[in-house]
Design a protein around this motif. Sequence first.
Motif, PDB file in Angstrom:
ATOM      1  N   PHE A 538      49.978  81.540  28.725  1.00 13.46           N
ATOM      2  CA  PHE A 538      51.116  81.489  27.824  1.00 13.46           C
ATOM      3  C   PHE A 538      51.183  82.490  26.548  1.00 13.46           C
ATOM      4  O   PHE A 538      52.375  82.404  25.801  1.00 13.46           O
ATOM      5  N   GLY A 539      50.172  82.993  26.299  1.00 12.49           N
ATOM      6  CA  GLY A 539      50.074  83.853  25.142  1.00 12.49           C
ATOM      7  C   GLY A 539      49.182  83.472  24.002  1.00 12.49           C
ATOM      8  O   GLY A 539      49.307  82.027  23.675  1.00 12.49           O
ATOM      9  N   ASP A 540      48.543  84.574  23.413  1.00  8.78           N
ATOM     10  CA  ASP A 540      47.463  83.637  22.353  1.00  8.78           C
ATOM     11  C   ASP A 540      48.268  83.146  21.294  1.00  8.78           C
ATOM     12  O   ASP A 540      47.630  82.150  20.625  1.00  8.78           O
ATOM     13  N   ASP A 541      49.649  83.690  20.945  1.00  8.63           N
ATOM     14  CA  ASP A 541      49.933  83.352  19.382  1.00  8.63           C
ATOM     15  C   ASP A 541      50.608  81.739  19.640  1.00  8.63           C
ATOM     16  O   ASP A 541      50.973  81.007  18.902  1.00  8.63           O
ATOM     17  N   ARG A 542      50.700  81.123  20.985  1.00  6.88           N
ATOM     18  CA  ARG A 542      51.182  79.862  21.250  1.00  6.88           C
ATOM     19  C   ARG A 542      49.921  78.870  21.363  1.00  6.88           C
ATOM     20  O   ARG A 542      50.131  77.537  21.364  1.00  6.88           O
ATOM     21  N   ALA A 543      48.623  79.320  21.294  1.00  3.30           N
ATOM     22  CA  ALA A 543      47.358  78.401  21.454  1.00  3.30           C
ATOM     23  C   ALA A 543      47.365  77.913  20.070  1.00  3.30           C
ATOM     24  O   ALA A 543      47.461  78.490  19.036  1.00  3.30           O
ATOM     25  N   ALA A 544      46.735  76.530  20.081  1.00  3.28           N
ATOM     26  CA  ALA A 544      46.362  75.899  18.706  1.00  3.28           C
ATOM     27  C   ALA A 544      45.203  75.068  19.200  1.00  3.28           C
ATOM     28  O   ALA A 544      45.067  74.587  20.001  1.00  3.28           O
ATOM     29  N   ASP A 545      44.269  74.822  18.220  1.00  3.43           N
ATOM     30  CA  ASP A 545      43.082  74.148  18.124  1.00  3.43           C
ATOM     31  C   ASP A 545      43.724  72.566  18.270  1.00  3.43           C
ATOM     32  O   ASP A 545      44.166  72.294  17.068  1.00  3.43           O
ATOM     33  N   PRO A 546      43.218  71.965  18.983  1.00  4.05           N
ATOM     34  CA  PRO A 546      43.725  70.631  19.192  1.00  4.05           C
ATOM     35  C   PRO A 546      43.396  69.624  17.689  1.00  4.05           C
ATOM     36  O   PRO A 546      43.965  68.931  17.550  1.00  4.05           O
ATOM     37  N   GLY A 547      42.288  70.247  16.958  1.00  2.25           N
ATOM     38  CA  GLY A 547      42.119  69.530  15.755  1.00  2.25           C
ATOM     39  C   GLY A 547      43.038  69.810  14.804  1.00  2.25           C
ATOM     40  O   GLY A 547      42.938  68.950  13.764  1.00  2.25           O
ATOM     41  N   THR A 548      43.805  70.709  14.849  1.00  2.00           N
ATOM     42  CA  THR A 548      44.854  71.166  13.951  1.00  2.00           C
ATOM     43  C   THR A 548      46.175  70.560  14.343  1.00  2.00           C
ATOM     44  O   THR A 548      47.207  70.587  13.464  1.00  2.00           O
ATOM     45  N   VAL A 549      46.451  69.780  15.316  1.00  5.46           N
ATOM     46  CA  VAL A 549      47.566  69.296  15.818  1.00  5.46           C
ATOM     47  C   VAL A 549      47.598  67.767  16.028  1.00  5.46           C
ATOM     48  O   VAL A 549      46.608  67.326  16.364  1.00  5.46           O
ATOM     49  N   ASP A 550      48.415  66.864  15.431  1.00  4.94           N
ATOM     50  CA  ASP A 550      48.241  65.566  15.694  1.00  4.94           C
ATOM     51  C   ASP A 550      48.590  64.857  16.975  1.00  4.94           C
ATOM     52  O   ASP A 550      48.222  63.864  17.285  1.00  4.94           O
ATOM     53  N   THR A 551      49.599  65.519  17.651  1.00  8.93           N
ATOM     54  CA  THR A 551      49.970  64.823  18.895  1.00  8.93           C
ATOM     55  C   THR A 551      50.055  66.124  20.199  1.00  8.93           C
ATOM     56  O   THR A 551      50.201  67.171  20.049  1.00  8.93           O
ATOM     57  N   ALA A 552      49.547  65.303  21.344  1.00  9.64           N
ATOM     58  CA  ALA A 552      49.647  66.030  22.522  1.00  9.64           C
ATOM     59  C   ALA A 552      50.380  65.259  23.405  1.00  9.64           C
ATOM     60  O   ALA A 552      50.378  64.054  23.642  1.00  9.64           O
ATOM     61  N   TRP A 553      51.189  66.010  24.323  1.00  9.54           N
ATOM     62  CA  TRP A 553      52.273  65.499  25.357  1.00  9.54           C
ATOM     63  C   TRP A 553      51.331  66.000  26.622  1.00  9.54           C
ATOM     64  O   TRP A 553      51.231  66.993  26.619  1.00  9.54           O
ATOM     65  N   VAL A 554      51.259  64.943  27.426  1.00 10.32           N
ATOM     66  CA  VAL A 554      50.474  65.072  28.683  1.00 10.32           C
ATOM     67  C   VAL A 554      51.508  65.189  29.942  1.00 10.32           C
ATOM     68  O   VAL A 554      52.169  63.895  30.092  1.00 10.32           O
ATOM     69  N   VAL A 555      51.703  66.172  30.606  1.00  7.27           N
ATOM     70  CA  VAL A 555      52.601  66.324  31.699  1.00  7.27           C
ATOM     71  C   VAL A 555      51.791  65.733  33.128  1.00  7.27           C
ATOM     72  O   VAL A 555      50.866  66.542  33.294  1.00  7.27           O
ATOM     73  N   VAL A 556      52.432  64.875  33.628  1.00  9.62           N
ATOM     74  CA  VAL A 556      51.698  64.373  34.847  1.00  9.62           C
ATOM     75  C   VAL A 556      52.555  64.384  36.183  1.00  9.62           C
ATOM     76  O   VAL A 556      53.617  63.871  36.023  1.00  9.62           O
TER      77      VAL A 556
END
Length: 666
Positions: A538-556
């Motif tokens: 998806f591109g390096d600039d869209r990557a984020a360290d999970p430790g810096t983001v509060d919420t994760a959406w999981v697509v199943v």
Amino acid sequence: MADPGTGPGPSADDAPSADLVTGSVTDSVTDSVTDVQAPDHPPGGRPHERRRTGDTPERPPAERWQVVVAWVATLVVAAPLIVGIVSWIGRDWLPVQDLAVLDLRVRDVGTSQTPLLGPYSRYTWSHPGPVLFWLLAVPSLLAGHAAWGTLVGGMALQLWAVGWIARTSWRAGRLPLLLTMLAVVALSYGATGSWLVLEPWNPHIAFPWFVLFVLLAWRLSVGETRHLPGIVFVSTFLVQTHVGYAPLVAAGGLYVVGAGLVDRRARPWSVARRSWIASAVIGVVLWLPVLVEQVTGDPGNLTLLWRFFTGHTGSGRHTAGLATGAGLFGAQFTLLPPWLGGTDPVNEFDGTVAPVAARWVLVPLALLVVGWWASRRSGRRADHRWVELVAVVSAVGVLALSRITDELTPYLFYWRIPLAVLCLASSAWAVGGWLSGRLHDPLRHRVKLAAGGVVGVLAVGATVPLLVQVATHGDTVFEFEGQARQLLDQLEAAAPMTEPTIVRFDGTTLGGLHGAIVDAYDRAGAPVRIDPELAFQFGDDRAADPGTVDTAWVVVEDGRLVSDLTGRPGAEVLARQEPLGPVKEAEIVELQRTIAEQLRAAGRGDLERALDSPLVAFTLDGIPGVDTAAVGRLGDLNAEREATDRCRCAVIAFPTDQAPPVPRLP
């Protein structure tokens, strides 16, 4: 690669030799191979004067009826692409799966995230270069970055290749060669389906460009050096768009170099300075980003490709073997090959191709031997070169097939379809050239008309079904688009994305819902992020360290994972598909959770994947501690769900520290 040689003056082998294969032209039509040529005149127009005199006669103007037939034939073969473009301009399209990721990266062109590499591979490397993204960025920009711009752009690139094939064929051999090459294109497309035209996926878009590459390589091998810049561009486009073309392009390029060395001993084979300059500029512009990424990457993508294809990425990868490679190519030459209305032996359960007996590869071998013999007998150097070129590329193709270490899925080697048709076309062209010197009018004229009629019927017969499929196609390109749209509508109503949010998947991604959601939110300007492990996609600039983001959406997309994840601590269901309704959905969830616990207690957690299958009772038969009645009921519900053609899918939000981990990539 031997040159049969001819006497002084115009060479007989420079004339179009398919009088008996397609159409009808006068014997005086010649295929100029001088080093410096004025551009050909427009069909039916006044020829330009030559820049210098020589002993190769100028081609006479084409008769008006030939020009009309050429235009009609080109438009007929290109009709599926033209209709597809016209019908999809301005439509509301939601890309999913790899198409969504490609659409996202196309929008990155011209920004700080401009791609330096091509489409990603699930093996964490990317195809070698960004030329596909750069080209698709033009129609995307014209469409205001609407998704349909990428869709239409994919068809436009295929149409460009078909038009280029028609123009090059006309210039080289007028109507006979044009009809022959258009028949190759039509028969090749006829072995596929509307999905190849409509889905802007890199293996699909590259499909007609391979035919163009072989045509340009052939014409360059007989001295038409004006094609040098073109073949540099086409070769680059093929290799950067799908690395699987690399061995075929290398084989064709080496053959052209060898042909140039042979001809240089007999007569000048020089290339105009402007052709060299144009070729160098094209090569530098298109390959410089690849080199920059290799130098700045850690490791560079070329390194990753080298490690993968030389077997340095791990053990346990076995090659298909020579017998399988021969059988895969031979499958295109059975009694009723796919490009003549037959079917490819594809497994309907996993989509892989089953090779036929290796002995079927003797059919293309026999065709090429006959063509080679005929070209030697006729003394036509151009015919000889075409047969040799196709033979060399085919041999390398069989070797490439034998080295495959992945599942034998068709998209890995779409090129075997047009290559098979080229085996027949090059041989028939050479035989036609040989016979044209042995027959006399009126028999010769009748044979020419009959051969032209056969080629026309084959081309039209292959094109019409594809045209109907494209013209009558529904409002979606890929089957999961409707379900992705429903999930997005629920997400928009329930959970506007205002803060950076990681969108992650768990389980299978075959439906492409994860990519669709990331692409849609990115298009809307929302702060959607992905895990660093998916930056290559998806591109390096869209990557984020999970430790810096509060919420994760999981697509199943797996129903069993929906049952599992919705019961975990911190889970919040944001969007969900319940194809059997809420009551039966609750029953399935309870059954899957209960049986999953029983499987783990029996030490058979590896069988949990079967919980979404209608055949779950057969798979779990005899497992101690598993409730047989519950398993039977689950199988009935799974069969009922499967009949709806809808998934039990969901988007589930978690605090980042409680979300399932990123699935391990290959």
